[in-house]
Write an enzyme that holds these catalytic residues in place. Structure first.
Site, short mmCIF file in Angstrom:
data_model
loop_
_atom_site.label_atom_id
_atom_site.label_comp_id
_atom_site.label_asym_id
_atom_site.label_seq_id
_atom_site.Cartn_x
_atom_site.Cartn_y
_atom_site.Cartn_z
CG ASP A 135 -57.85 -76.70 -41.40
OD1 ASP A 135 -57.72 -77.54 -41.90
OD2 ASP A 135 -58.99 -76.25 -41.27
CG HIS A 142 -63.64 -74.66 -49.14
ND1 HIS A 142 -65.04 -74.79 -48.47
CD2 HIS A 142 -62.94 -73.99 -47.96
CE1 HIS A 142 -64.77 -74.45 -47.43
NE2 HIS A 142 -63.84 -73.77 -46.83
NE ARG A 151 -63.45 -62.10 -49.03
CZ ARG A 151 -62.90 -63.26 -48.98
NH1 ARG A 151 -62.90 -63.99 -47.59
NH2 ARG A 151 -62.51 -64.30 -49.89
CD GLU A 208 -64.34 -76.13 -42.75
OE1 GLU A 208 -63.15 -76.41 -42.18
OE2 GLU A 208 -64.76 -75.06 -43.31
CD GLU A 210 -60.40 -79.51 -43.23
OE1 GLU A 210 -59.30 -79.45 -42.93
OE2 GLU A 210 -61.15 -78.43 -43.11
CG ASP A 242 -61.99 -77.57 -39.27
OD1 ASP A 242 -62.00 -77.82 -37.80
OD2 ASP A 242 -61.48 -76.78 -39.87
CD GLN A 249 -65.98 -69.85 -40.46
OE1 GLN A 249 -66.67 -70.92 -40.33
NE2 GLN A 249 -65.00 -69.87 -41.37
CE LYS A 262 -63.24 -73.08 -39.59
NZ LYS A 262 -63.79 -73.82 -40.76
MN MN Z 1 -60.96 -76.22 -41.91
#
Ligand code: MN
Length: 428
Positions: A135, A142, A151, A208, A210, A242, A249, A262
Protein backbone atom coordinates in the site's frame (compact mmCIF):
# COMPACT_ATOMS: atom_id res chain seq x y z
CA UNK A 1 -0.75 -4.21 -31.23
CA UNK A 2 -3.76 -1.94 -31.92
CA UNK A 3 -6.33 -1.44 -29.17
CA UNK A 4 -9.20 -2.08 -31.57
CA UNK A 5 -11.48 -2.95 -28.62
CA UNK A 6 -11.31 0.71 -27.53
CA UNK A 7 -13.00 2.00 -30.71
CA UNK A 8 -15.89 4.09 -29.32
CA UNK A 9 -18.07 3.54 -32.38
CA UNK A 10 -18.38 -0.24 -31.84
CA UNK A 11 -21.84 -1.39 -30.80
CA UNK A 12 -22.74 -4.76 -29.36
CA UNK A 13 -25.66 -7.16 -29.93
CA UNK A 14 -25.95 -7.53 -26.13
CA UNK A 15 -28.21 -5.17 -24.22
CA UNK A 16 -26.25 -2.43 -22.42
CA UNK A 17 -28.21 -0.11 -20.10
CA UNK A 18 -27.63 3.61 -20.49
CA UNK A 19 -24.77 4.87 -18.31
CA UNK A 20 -23.51 1.34 -17.74
CA UNK A 21 -19.96 1.07 -16.42
CA UNK A 22 -19.49 -1.87 -18.76
CA UNK A 23 -19.99 -0.96 -22.42
CA UNK A 24 -18.31 -3.17 -25.03
CA UNK A 25 -15.29 -0.83 -24.85
CA UNK A 26 -14.56 -1.88 -21.25
CA UNK A 27 -14.16 -5.70 -21.28
CA UNK A 28 -12.86 -6.16 -17.72
CA UNK A 29 -11.69 -9.50 -16.33
CA UNK A 30 -12.98 -11.33 -13.27
CA UNK A 31 -13.64 -14.75 -11.76
CA UNK A 32 -17.10 -16.08 -10.96
CA UNK A 33 -19.07 -19.13 -9.91
CA UNK A 34 -21.76 -20.08 -12.41
CA UNK A 35 -25.27 -21.41 -11.63
CA UNK A 36 -23.80 -24.92 -11.99
CA UNK A 37 -21.20 -24.11 -9.31
CA UNK A 38 -18.39 -24.08 -11.86
CA UNK A 39 -15.64 -21.53 -11.33
CA UNK A 40 -14.48 -19.70 -14.43
CA UNK A 41 -12.73 -16.61 -15.67
CA UNK A 42 -15.11 -14.19 -17.31
CA UNK A 43 -15.85 -10.74 -18.57
CA UNK A 44 -18.91 -8.53 -18.52
CA UNK A 45 -20.78 -6.42 -21.07
CA UNK A 46 -23.74 -4.44 -19.72
CA UNK A 47 -25.41 -6.72 -17.18
CA UNK A 48 -24.37 -9.92 -18.93
CA UNK A 49 -21.55 -12.06 -17.52
CA UNK A 50 -19.58 -13.96 -20.14
CA UNK A 51 -17.90 -17.30 -19.42
CA UNK A 52 -14.49 -17.14 -21.12
CA UNK A 53 -13.78 -20.79 -20.30
CA UNK A 54 -16.84 -21.84 -22.30
CA UNK A 55 -16.00 -19.42 -25.13
CA UNK A 56 -12.52 -20.92 -25.37
CA UNK A 57 -13.80 -24.53 -25.30
CA UNK A 58 -16.17 -23.71 -28.13
CA UNK A 59 -13.30 -22.41 -30.27
CA UNK A 60 -13.91 -18.67 -30.16
CA UNK A 61 -10.26 -17.91 -29.35
CA UNK A 62 -8.82 -20.05 -32.18
CA UNK A 63 -5.66 -18.48 -33.56
CA UNK A 64 -4.57 -16.98 -30.23
CA UNK A 65 -1.89 -18.90 -28.40
CA UNK A 66 -3.59 -19.94 -25.15
CA UNK A 67 -3.37 -23.12 -23.09
CA UNK A 68 -6.61 -25.15 -23.06
CA UNK A 69 -7.32 -24.47 -19.39
CA UNK A 70 -6.20 -20.81 -19.22
CA UNK A 71 -9.73 -19.59 -18.39
CA UNK A 72 -10.84 -22.67 -16.42
CA UNK A 73 -9.08 -21.45 -13.31
CA UNK A 74 -9.98 -19.86 -10.02
CA UNK A 75 -7.67 -16.87 -10.58
CA UNK A 76 -6.36 -14.70 -13.39
CA UNK A 77 -2.71 -15.10 -12.31
CA UNK A 78 -1.67 -17.41 -15.20
CA UNK A 79 -3.50 -15.32 -17.80
CA UNK A 80 -1.89 -12.15 -16.46
CA UNK A 81 1.52 -13.88 -16.60
CA UNK A 82 0.99 -14.45 -20.36
CA UNK A 83 1.73 -10.75 -20.85
CA UNK A 84 0.33 -7.67 -22.49
CA UNK A 85 0.33 -8.99 -26.05
CA UNK A 86 -1.99 -11.85 -25.04
CA UNK A 87 -4.27 -9.56 -22.96
CA UNK A 88 -4.69 -7.32 -26.00
CA UNK A 89 -5.36 -10.17 -28.44
CA UNK A 90 -8.02 -11.63 -26.12
CA UNK A 91 -9.69 -8.30 -25.41
CA UNK A 92 -9.78 -7.44 -29.12
CA UNK A 93 -11.25 -10.86 -29.92
CA UNK A 94 -13.99 -10.51 -27.29
CA UNK A 95 -14.84 -7.13 -28.80
CA UNK A 96 -15.18 -8.76 -32.22
CA UNK A 97 -17.32 -11.68 -30.96
CA UNK A 98 -19.86 -9.31 -29.40
CA UNK A 99 -19.80 -6.70 -32.19
CA UNK A 100 -23.37 -6.22 -33.43
CA UNK A 101 -22.26 -7.11 -36.95
CA UNK A 102 -20.79 -10.50 -35.96
CA UNK A 103 -23.48 -13.20 -36.31
CA UNK A 104 -21.41 -16.22 -35.18
CA UNK A 105 -22.39 -16.30 -31.51
CA UNK A 106 -25.23 -13.80 -31.85
CA UNK A 107 -27.25 -16.28 -33.89
CA UNK A 108 -26.21 -19.46 -32.08
CA UNK A 109 -28.71 -20.01 -29.25
CA UNK A 110 -27.07 -23.22 -28.06
CA UNK A 111 -23.70 -21.54 -27.59
CA UNK A 112 -25.23 -18.43 -26.04
CA UNK A 113 -26.89 -20.63 -23.43
CA UNK A 114 -23.51 -22.05 -22.43
CA UNK A 115 -21.63 -18.75 -22.42
CA UNK A 116 -23.93 -16.00 -21.14
CA UNK A 117 -25.25 -15.49 -17.61
CA UNK A 118 -27.37 -12.91 -15.85
CA UNK A 119 -25.65 -11.23 -12.92
CA UNK A 120 -28.11 -12.89 -10.53
CA UNK A 121 -26.91 -16.31 -11.71
CA UNK A 122 -23.27 -15.80 -10.80
CA UNK A 123 -21.24 -15.10 -7.70
CA UNK A 124 -18.14 -12.95 -8.07
CA UNK A 125 -14.90 -14.19 -6.49
CA UNK A 126 -11.51 -12.59 -5.91
CA UNK A 127 -10.10 -12.08 -9.44
CA UNK A 128 -6.50 -12.88 -8.49
CA UNK A 129 -4.67 -14.92 -5.92
CA UNK A 130 -2.83 -11.98 -4.36
CA UNK A 131 0.69 -13.08 -3.48
CA UNK A 132 1.94 -9.76 -2.18
CA UNK A 133 0.10 -6.57 -1.40
CA UNK A 134 1.78 -3.18 -1.02
CA UNK A 135 0.00 0.00 0.00
CA UNK A 136 1.39 3.37 -1.03
CA UNK A 137 0.69 6.82 0.41
CA UNK A 138 0.64 8.70 -2.87
CA UNK A 139 -1.81 11.58 -2.34
CA UNK A 140 -0.05 14.69 -1.10
CA UNK A 141 -3.29 16.09 0.32
CA UNK A 142 -3.96 12.89 2.27
CA UNK A 143 -0.41 12.69 3.62
CA UNK A 144 -0.60 16.35 4.66
CA UNK A 145 -3.98 15.90 6.36
CA UNK A 146 -2.91 12.76 8.23
CA UNK A 147 0.39 14.36 9.21
CA UNK A 148 -1.55 17.31 10.66
CA UNK A 149 -3.98 15.07 12.56
CA UNK A 150 -1.54 12.43 13.87
CA UNK A 151 1.58 14.54 14.40
CA UNK A 152 2.15 18.23 13.79
CA UNK A 153 0.29 20.66 11.49
CA UNK A 154 3.48 22.76 11.20
CA UNK A 155 5.47 19.84 9.77
CA UNK A 156 2.66 17.76 8.33
CA UNK A 157 4.57 16.43 5.34
CA UNK A 158 7.73 14.60 6.43
CA UNK A 159 10.92 15.56 4.54
CA UNK A 160 11.16 12.25 2.64
CA UNK A 161 7.64 12.43 1.21
CA UNK A 162 8.44 14.62 -1.81
CA UNK A 163 11.35 12.33 -2.81
CA UNK A 164 10.04 8.80 -2.22
CA UNK A 165 6.74 7.10 -3.09
CA UNK A 166 6.18 6.02 0.53
CA UNK A 167 4.68 2.56 0.98
CA UNK A 168 4.47 -0.43 3.29
CA UNK A 169 3.96 -4.15 2.81
CA UNK A 170 0.39 -5.03 3.70
CA UNK A 171 -1.29 -8.38 4.15
CA UNK A 172 -2.91 -10.23 1.26
CA UNK A 173 -4.84 -12.92 3.18
CA UNK A 174 -7.56 -10.49 4.27
CA UNK A 175 -8.25 -8.94 0.85
CA UNK A 176 -11.88 -9.81 0.09
CA UNK A 177 -14.27 -9.23 -2.82
CA UNK A 178 -17.01 -6.60 -2.74
CA UNK A 179 -20.03 -7.67 -0.67
CA UNK A 180 -18.08 -9.56 2.01
CA UNK A 181 -19.22 -8.40 5.50
CA UNK A 182 -16.47 -7.11 7.80
CA UNK A 183 -16.36 -7.59 11.58
CA UNK A 184 -15.38 -4.51 13.55
CA UNK A 185 -11.89 -5.32 14.83
CA UNK A 186 -10.90 -5.57 18.47
CA UNK A 187 -7.57 -4.18 19.54
CA UNK A 188 -5.44 -1.95 21.71
CA UNK A 189 -5.69 1.81 21.83
CA UNK A 190 -3.53 4.49 23.40
CA UNK A 191 -3.56 4.88 27.20
CA UNK A 192 -5.64 7.72 28.64
CA UNK A 193 -5.09 9.55 31.91
CA UNK A 194 -1.95 7.67 32.86
CA UNK A 195 -3.66 4.25 32.90
CA UNK A 196 -2.74 1.24 30.73
CA UNK A 197 -3.73 0.85 27.07
CA UNK A 198 -7.38 0.50 26.17
CA UNK A 199 -8.74 -2.70 24.65
CA UNK A 200 -11.97 -3.54 22.86
CA UNK A 201 -13.88 -2.92 19.63
CA UNK A 202 -12.35 -0.10 17.57
CA UNK A 203 -14.24 3.15 18.12
CA UNK A 204 -12.66 4.94 15.16
CA UNK A 205 -13.38 2.58 12.26
CA UNK A 206 -12.77 4.18 8.88
CA UNK A 207 -12.63 3.54 5.15
CA UNK A 208 -9.86 4.63 2.79
CA UNK A 209 -10.91 5.47 -0.76
CA UNK A 210 -8.18 3.96 -2.92
CA UNK A 211 -7.53 2.20 -6.17
CA UNK A 212 -5.17 -0.74 -6.59
CA UNK A 213 -3.29 -1.97 -9.63
CA UNK A 214 -2.41 -5.56 -10.42
CA UNK A 215 0.97 -6.46 -11.86
CA UNK A 216 2.32 -9.23 -14.01
CA UNK A 217 5.54 -11.12 -13.23
CA UNK A 218 7.65 -8.16 -14.18
CA UNK A 219 11.25 -8.82 -13.17
CA UNK A 220 13.74 -11.31 -11.82
CA UNK A 221 15.08 -10.85 -8.31
CA UNK A 222 17.82 -8.24 -8.40
CA UNK A 223 16.71 -6.56 -11.64
CA UNK A 224 14.84 -3.23 -11.40
CA UNK A 225 12.08 -2.18 -13.82
CA UNK A 226 12.71 1.17 -15.48
CA UNK A 227 10.03 3.80 -15.26
CA UNK A 228 9.48 3.70 -19.03
CA UNK A 229 8.88 -0.06 -18.99
CA UNK A 230 6.65 0.04 -15.90
CA UNK A 231 3.23 0.55 -17.54
CA UNK A 232 3.47 -2.58 -19.67
CA UNK A 233 3.68 -4.65 -16.47
CA UNK A 234 0.41 -3.27 -15.11
CA UNK A 235 -2.59 -5.45 -16.02
CA UNK A 236 -5.37 -3.29 -14.64
CA UNK A 237 -7.07 -1.63 -11.69
CA UNK A 238 -9.79 -2.19 -9.12
CA UNK A 239 -11.47 -0.02 -6.50
CA UNK A 240 -9.90 -0.61 -3.11
CA UNK A 241 -11.27 0.11 0.36
CA UNK A 242 -8.40 -0.11 2.83
CA UNK A 243 -10.48 -0.39 6.02
CA UNK A 244 -8.61 1.28 8.88
CA UNK A 245 -9.08 1.33 12.65
CA UNK A 246 -7.65 4.72 13.54
CA UNK A 247 -7.44 4.17 17.29
CA UNK A 248 -5.53 0.90 16.85
CA UNK A 249 -3.38 2.52 14.14
CA UNK A 250 -2.46 5.60 16.21
CA UNK A 251 -1.21 3.50 19.15
CA UNK A 252 0.72 0.86 17.18
CA UNK A 253 2.24 2.62 14.17
CA UNK A 254 5.46 3.92 15.77
CA UNK A 255 8.12 2.87 14.83
CA UNK A 256 7.33 0.24 12.15
CA UNK A 257 4.12 1.52 10.58
CA UNK A 258 0.62 0.10 10.03
CA UNK A 259 -0.18 -3.37 11.35
CA UNK A 260 -3.42 -4.58 13.00
CA UNK A 261 -5.18 -1.27 12.39
CA UNK A 262 -5.12 -2.14 8.68
CA UNK A 263 -4.81 -5.88 8.11
CA UNK A 264 -8.21 -7.06 9.37
CA UNK A 265 -9.75 -6.47 5.91
CA UNK A 266 -9.43 -4.69 2.58
CA UNK A 267 -12.28 -4.82 0.04
CA UNK A 268 -11.84 -4.73 -3.75
CA UNK A 269 -14.26 -4.39 -6.65
CA UNK A 270 -14.36 -7.75 -8.45
CA UNK A 271 -13.81 -6.71 -12.10
CA UNK A 272 -10.27 -5.73 -13.10
CA UNK A 273 -10.50 -2.90 -15.64
CA UNK A 274 -7.45 -3.13 -17.89
CA UNK A 275 -4.97 -0.30 -18.25
CA UNK A 276 -5.68 -0.61 -21.98
CA UNK A 277 -9.37 0.22 -21.49
CA UNK A 278 -8.36 3.32 -19.50
CA UNK A 279 -6.04 4.58 -22.25
CA UNK A 280 -8.42 7.37 -23.46
CA UNK A 281 -8.45 8.84 -19.95
CA UNK A 282 -4.75 9.49 -19.42
CA UNK A 283 -3.95 12.92 -17.97
CA UNK A 284 -0.92 14.72 -16.58
CA UNK A 285 -0.39 14.34 -12.85
CA UNK A 286 0.37 17.14 -10.36
CA UNK A 287 3.57 19.10 -11.00
CA UNK A 288 6.38 17.49 -9.00
CA UNK A 289 8.57 19.95 -7.17
CA UNK A 290 11.33 19.21 -6.30
CA UNK A 291 12.10 17.17 -9.40
CA UNK A 292 12.35 13.49 -8.47
CA UNK A 293 15.60 11.54 -8.73
CA UNK A 294 16.42 10.34 -12.28
CA UNK A 295 15.01 6.80 -11.79
CA UNK A 296 11.61 8.36 -10.95
CA UNK A 297 11.50 10.91 -13.76
CA UNK A 298 8.70 10.42 -16.25
CA UNK A 299 7.31 12.23 -19.26
CA UNK A 300 3.84 12.46 -20.71
CA UNK A 301 0.43 11.81 -19.20
CA UNK A 302 0.93 9.15 -16.52
CA UNK A 303 -2.19 9.72 -14.41
CA UNK A 304 -5.79 8.73 -15.15
CA UNK A 305 -8.94 10.81 -14.85
CA UNK A 306 -11.18 8.48 -12.81
CA UNK A 307 -14.03 9.98 -10.78
CA UNK A 308 -14.23 8.28 -7.40
CA UNK A 309 -16.91 8.40 -4.75
CA UNK A 310 -17.62 6.99 -1.32
CA UNK A 311 -21.12 6.59 0.12
CA UNK A 312 -22.40 5.50 3.52
CA UNK A 313 -25.62 3.47 3.73
CA UNK A 314 -26.97 2.93 7.26
CA UNK A 315 -28.76 -0.32 8.11
CA UNK A 316 -32.14 -0.29 6.29
CA UNK A 317 -31.36 3.20 5.00
CA UNK A 318 -30.35 4.81 1.74
CA UNK A 319 -26.94 5.91 0.50
CA UNK A 320 -25.43 9.30 1.31
CA UNK A 321 -22.54 10.58 -0.76
CA UNK A 322 -19.78 11.60 1.63
CA UNK A 323 -16.77 11.97 -0.68
CA UNK A 324 -16.09 12.72 -4.32
CA UNK A 325 -12.47 12.53 -5.41
CA UNK A 326 -10.42 11.61 -8.48
CA UNK A 327 -7.57 9.20 -9.17
CA UNK A 328 -5.77 12.01 -11.06
CA UNK A 329 -4.87 13.68 -7.74
CA UNK A 330 -2.21 11.04 -7.08
CA UNK A 331 1.15 12.81 -6.73
CA UNK A 332 3.20 9.67 -7.45
CA UNK A 333 2.02 7.80 -10.56
CA UNK A 334 1.63 4.03 -10.77
CA UNK A 335 4.72 3.93 -13.04
CA UNK A 336 6.74 5.78 -10.38
CA UNK A 337 5.46 3.44 -7.69
CA UNK A 338 6.46 0.39 -9.73
CA UNK A 339 9.90 1.80 -10.61
CA UNK A 340 10.49 2.68 -6.97
CA UNK A 341 9.26 -0.71 -5.70
CA UNK A 342 11.81 -2.55 -7.84
CA UNK A 343 14.78 -0.15 -7.76
CA UNK A 344 16.41 -2.26 -5.02
CA UNK A 345 15.83 -5.46 -7.02
CA UNK A 346 12.60 -6.51 -5.30
CA UNK A 347 10.80 -8.89 -7.67
CA UNK A 348 7.11 -8.63 -8.54
CA UNK A 349 4.90 -11.59 -9.33
CA UNK A 350 1.79 -12.04 -11.38
CA UNK A 351 -1.23 -11.05 -9.30
CA UNK A 352 0.59 -8.72 -6.93
CA UNK A 353 -1.59 -5.82 -5.79
CA UNK A 354 -0.47 -2.23 -5.20
CA UNK A 355 -2.80 0.11 -3.34
CA UNK A 356 -2.54 3.79 -4.21
CA UNK A 357 -3.08 5.05 -0.71
CA UNK A 358 -6.09 7.17 0.17
CA UNK A 359 -6.87 9.52 -2.70
CA UNK A 360 -7.79 12.87 -1.23
CA UNK A 361 -8.17 15.92 -3.43
CA UNK A 362 -7.65 19.60 -2.67
CA UNK A 363 -11.15 20.37 -1.32
CA UNK A 364 -12.77 19.09 1.90
CA UNK A 365 -15.48 17.19 -0.05
CA UNK A 366 -12.74 15.25 -1.81
CA UNK A 367 -11.08 13.86 1.31
CA UNK A 368 -10.96 10.08 1.00
CA UNK A 369 -11.45 8.96 4.62
CA UNK A 370 -13.69 9.78 7.57
CA UNK A 371 -10.56 10.73 9.53
CA UNK A 372 -10.14 13.67 7.17
CA UNK A 373 -13.83 14.33 6.34
CA UNK A 374 -14.73 14.64 10.05
CA UNK A 375 -11.30 16.07 10.94
CA UNK A 376 -10.81 13.32 13.49
CA UNK A 377 -14.33 13.61 14.84
CA UNK A 378 -14.46 17.39 15.19
CA UNK A 379 -16.78 17.95 12.20
CA UNK A 380 -19.58 15.36 12.01
CA UNK A 381 -20.65 14.44 8.47
CA UNK A 382 -24.41 14.69 7.81
CA UNK A 383 -26.27 11.81 6.14
CA UNK A 384 -29.57 12.01 4.22
CA UNK A 385 -31.55 10.43 7.07
CA UNK A 386 -30.66 13.27 9.45
CA UNK A 387 -28.06 11.30 11.40
CA UNK A 388 -24.38 12.16 11.39
CA UNK A 389 -21.16 10.19 11.31
CA UNK A 390 -17.65 10.90 12.51
CA UNK A 391 -16.56 7.30 11.83
CA UNK A 392 -18.31 4.14 10.59
CA UNK A 393 -21.01 2.56 12.78
CA UNK A 394 -22.12 -1.06 13.04
CA UNK A 395 -24.64 -1.86 10.31
CA UNK A 396 -23.25 0.80 7.96
CA UNK A 397 -22.37 -0.26 4.43
CA UNK A 398 -19.64 1.70 2.63
CA UNK A 399 -20.19 1.81 -1.12
CA UNK A 400 -17.41 3.03 -3.42
CA UNK A 401 -17.77 3.67 -7.13
CA UNK A 402 -15.42 4.80 -9.88
CA UNK A 403 -15.76 5.68 -13.54
CA UNK A 404 -14.19 7.57 -16.43
CA UNK A 405 -16.35 9.48 -18.86
CA UNK A 406 -15.78 11.47 -22.02
CA UNK A 407 -18.18 12.49 -24.79
CA UNK A 408 -17.99 9.08 -26.42
CA UNK A 409 -17.70 6.43 -23.76
CA UNK A 410 -17.97 5.66 -20.05
CA UNK A 411 -15.63 3.07 -18.54
CA UNK A 412 -16.41 2.14 -14.95
CA UNK A 413 -15.48 -0.21 -12.16
CA UNK A 414 -18.90 -1.13 -10.73
CA UNK A 415 -19.10 -1.18 -6.94
CA UNK A 416 -16.86 -1.94 -4.00
CA UNK A 417 -19.10 -2.50 -0.96
CA UNK A 418 -18.71 -3.80 2.56
CA UNK A 419 -21.00 -3.86 5.58
CA UNK A 420 -19.65 -3.49 9.10
CA UNK A 421 -20.84 -6.13 11.58
CA UNK A 422 -20.56 -5.68 15.37
CA UNK A 423 -17.24 -6.80 16.86
CA UNK A 424 -17.09 -10.39 18.05
CA UNK A 425 -17.46 -10.82 21.80
CA UNK A 426 -14.16 -11.99 23.21
CA UNK A 427 -13.76 -13.62 26.62
CA UNK A 428 -10.51 -13.89 28.53
MN1 MN B 1 -4.26 2.74 2.79
Amino acid sequence: MPLSANNPSIKTWLNVPENSDFPIQNIPFGVFLTRDDIITIGTRIGDTAIDLGALHQLGYFDGIELTDDIFLQDSLNDFIADGRKTWRLVRNRISSIFNQDNATLRDNAEHRDKILFGLDEIEMQLPVDVGDYTDFYASKEHATNVGSLFRDPENALLPNWLHIPIGYHGRSSSIVPSGTPIYRPNGQSAPKDGSGPGFGPSKLLDFELEMAFITTAANDLGKPISINEAPEHIFGLVLFNDWSARDIQAWEYVPLGPFLGKNFASTISPWIVTLDALEPFRVEGPVQDPEPLPYLRQTGAQNYDITLEANIMPENGSESLVCRSNFKYMYWSMAQQLAHHTINGCNLRSGDMMGSGTISGPTPESYGSMLELSWRGQKPVALNDGTTRTFIQDGDTVVMRGYCQNKQVRIGFGECTGKILPARNLEF
